[in-house]
Scaffold this motif. Structure first.
Motif, PDB file in Angstrom:
ATOM      1  N   ASP A  33       2.044  13.938   0.051  1.00 23.72           N
ATOM      2  CA  ASP A  33       2.999  12.858   0.322  1.00 23.72           C
ATOM      3  C   ASP A  33       3.887  13.218   1.516  1.00 23.72           C
ATOM      4  N   GLU A  34       3.675  12.543   2.652  1.00 27.27           N
ATOM      5  CA  GLU A  34       4.415  12.849   3.880  1.00 27.27           C
ATOM      6  C   GLU A  34       5.906  12.582   3.730  1.00 27.27           C
ATOM      7  N   GLU A  35       6.258  11.512   3.020  1.00 21.66           N
ATOM      8  CA  GLU A  35       7.676  11.181   2.844  1.00 21.66           C
ATOM      9  C   GLU A  35       8.386  12.255   2.026  1.00 21.66           C
ATOM     10  N   ALA A  36       7.717  12.739   0.978  1.00 24.24           N
ATOM     11  CA  ALA A  36       8.290  13.810   0.166  1.00 24.24           C
ATOM     12  C   ALA A  36       8.477  15.070   1.005  1.00 24.24           C
ATOM     13  N   LEU A  37       7.523  15.364   1.861  1.00 24.77           N
ATOM     14  CA  LEU A  37       7.609  16.556   2.715  1.00 24.77           C
ATOM     15  C   LEU A  37       8.773  16.458   3.693  1.00 24.77           C
ATOM     16  N   SER A  71       6.127  18.509  -3.750  1.00 23.62           N
ATOM     17  CA  SER A  71       6.957  17.310  -3.789  1.00 23.62           C
ATOM     18  C   SER A  71       8.092  17.417  -2.755  1.00 23.62           C
ATOM     19  N   VAL A  72       9.339  17.221  -3.168  1.00 19.83           N
ATOM     20  CA  VAL A  72      10.459  17.208  -2.219  1.00 19.83           C
ATOM     21  C   VAL A  72      11.079  18.588  -1.995  1.00 19.83           C
ATOM     22  N   GLY A  73      10.429  19.632  -2.492  1.00 17.76           N
ATOM     23  CA  GLY A  73      10.837  20.992  -2.147  1.00 17.76           C
ATOM     24  C   GLY A  73      11.728  21.728  -3.112  1.00 17.76           C
ATOM     25  N   ALA A  74      12.105  21.101  -4.225  1.00 18.81           N
ATOM     26  CA  ALA A  74      13.036  21.754  -5.152  1.00 18.81           C
ATOM     27  C   ALA A  74      12.468  23.051  -5.718  1.00 18.81           C
ATOM     28  N   GLU A  75      11.178  23.060  -6.023  1.00 23.41           N
ATOM     29  CA  GLU A  75      10.559  24.267  -6.574  1.00 23.41           C
ATOM     30  C   GLU A  75      10.533  25.396  -5.548  1.00 23.41           C
ATOM     31  N   ALA A  76      10.138  25.072  -4.325  1.00 26.57           N
ATOM     32  CA  ALA A  76      10.075  26.086  -3.264  1.00 26.57           C
ATOM     33  C   ALA A  76      11.454  26.683  -3.005  1.00 26.57           C
ATOM     34  N   TYR A  77      12.448  25.831  -2.935  1.00 23.73           N
ATOM     35  CA  TYR A  77      13.808  26.332  -2.686  1.00 23.73           C
ATOM     36  C   TYR A  77      14.350  27.108  -3.893  1.00 23.73           C
ATOM     37  N   THR A  78      13.939  26.732  -5.099  1.00 20.40           N
ATOM     38  CA  THR A  78      14.340  27.485  -6.290  1.00 20.40           C
ATOM     39  C   THR A  78      13.871  28.932  -6.188  1.00 20.40           C
ATOM     40  N   VAL A  79      12.600  29.116  -5.812  1.00 19.93           N
ATOM     41  CA  VAL A  79      12.065  30.475  -5.686  1.00 19.93           C
ATOM     42  C   VAL A  79      12.785  31.227  -4.574  1.00 19.93           C
ATOM     43  N   LEU A 107       0.839  -1.206   0.000  1.00 19.81           N
ATOM     44  CA  LEU A 107       0.000   0.000   0.000  1.00 19.81           C
ATOM     45  C   LEU A 107       0.872   1.253   0.000  1.00 19.81           C
ATOM     46  N   GLU A 108       1.953   1.215   0.759  1.00 23.15           N
ATOM     47  CA  GLU A 108       2.865   2.362   0.811  1.00 23.15           C
ATOM     48  C   GLU A 108       3.521   2.591  -0.547  1.00 23.15           C
ATOM     49  N   GLU A 109       3.892   1.513  -1.214  1.00 24.18           N
ATOM     50  CA  GLU A 109       4.489   1.621  -2.549  1.00 24.18           C
ATOM     51  C   GLU A 109       3.476   2.172  -3.551  1.00 24.18           C
ATOM     52  N   PHE A 110       2.230   1.748  -3.418  1.00 20.96           N
ATOM     53  CA  PHE A 110       1.158   2.257  -4.276  1.00 20.96           C
ATOM     54  C   PHE A 110       1.007   3.763  -4.098  1.00 20.96           C
ATOM     55  N   LYS A 111       1.006   4.217  -2.853  1.00 20.26           N
ATOM     56  CA  LYS A 111       0.888   5.654  -2.560  1.00 20.26           C
ATOM     57  C   LYS A 111       2.020   6.430  -3.221  1.00 20.26           C
TER      58      LYS A 111
END
Length: 260
Positions: A135-139, A106-114, A60-64
């Motif tokens: 996605d909690e893991e991405a956060l 997602s993993v924050g690349a866009e936010a940090y880019t800005v 289930l985690e992999e599906f998410k």
């Protein structure tokens, strides 16, 4: 049970289990992907696959992860960010602190880019950036701010050296001077509420391509709601807000809209 009814029950149960609203995603796309994953484990029906996911927390985690992972990198489509920079001075004049929202961060690349752009080219401008994702893991990765070299394919070397600490041959961590300007939160772009309602810039890039038209409308309505009048919505290079006036938005360029 007929196939359509079984699929409907599958999406409803997945929503209860994961909070991922597959019923608002493009059906053909979801069916194609799920059918492929079913075949990998030797299952032939949505009901069988649902029971399999319920019986295996790991599966289930992999599906998410498969449904929430986004391709992400720093300065993706750098020419588009160059265009965005043109609107920042006027926006910054009208506020005490520039508030930016990275929707589906997602993993924050866009936010940090800005954040890097604001720090590098608009010195003296106060700002804060909120990132939202389901996605909690991405956060958690976004909060940690550690990235491998493949995230920097579009980033200038001097900016990497200036704003990241090199941890190893292939790992870099965003510096605290940038990280302190960011907040990452869990949330749903379609069914949830935005983190606040006074953003100057909202970025939602390469996210709604997975959604059907009803879901897209809900996302754009929510994004417009959280923008100040005069604020900017920045979408992906291949995305377009059809009939933008419905959402109190006006077309500015092929990927930039203004709240009116």
């Amino acid at each position: 049970m007929d196939d359509q009814k079984e699929y409907k029950e599958f999406t409803e149960e997945i929503f209860k289990l994961t909070n991922i609203p597959l019923h608002l995603y493009r059906e053909n796309q979801v069916r194609r992907r799920v059918t492929l994953w079913m075949s990998f484990v030797g299952l032939k029906s949505f009901k069988e696959y649902l029971n399999y996911l319920k019986s295996s927390p790991k599966a289930l985690e992999e599906f998410k992860k498969k449904f929430t992972i986004n391709v992400s990198e720093f300065f993706r489509n750098p020419e588009l960010f160059d265009e965005l920079k043109k609107y920042i001075p006027e926006l910054a004049k009208k506020t005490d602190i520039l508030r930016v929202y990275s929707a589906g961060c997602s993993v924050g690349a866009e936010a940090y880019t800005v954040a890097i752009i604001l720090n590098e080219y608009f010195k003296g401008t106060k700002y804060h950036i909120w990132g939202l994702d389901i996605d909690e893991e991405a956060l958690e990765k976004a909060k940690l701010g550690i990235y491998t070299k493949d995230f920097f394919k579009s980033a200038r070397t001097d900016l990497i050296e200036k704003y990241f600490n090199k941890m190893s041959q292939d790992k870099y961590q965003i510096k605290d001077e940038i990280k302190t300007h960011t907040t990452f939160l869990k949330g749903d772009l379609i069914l949830g509420e935005p983190p606040r309602l006074d953003f100057d810039i909202v970025l939602c890039r390469n996210v709604v391509i997975y959604f059907d038209e009803e879901a897209k409308d809900k996302v754009y309505a929510n994004l417009s709601k959280c923008l100040k009048v005069g604020g900017i919505l920045f979408v992906g290079a291949t995305e377009r807000v059809f009939d933008a006036r419905r959402f109190s938005l006006e077309y500015v360029s092929s990927f930039i809209y203004r709240k009116v």
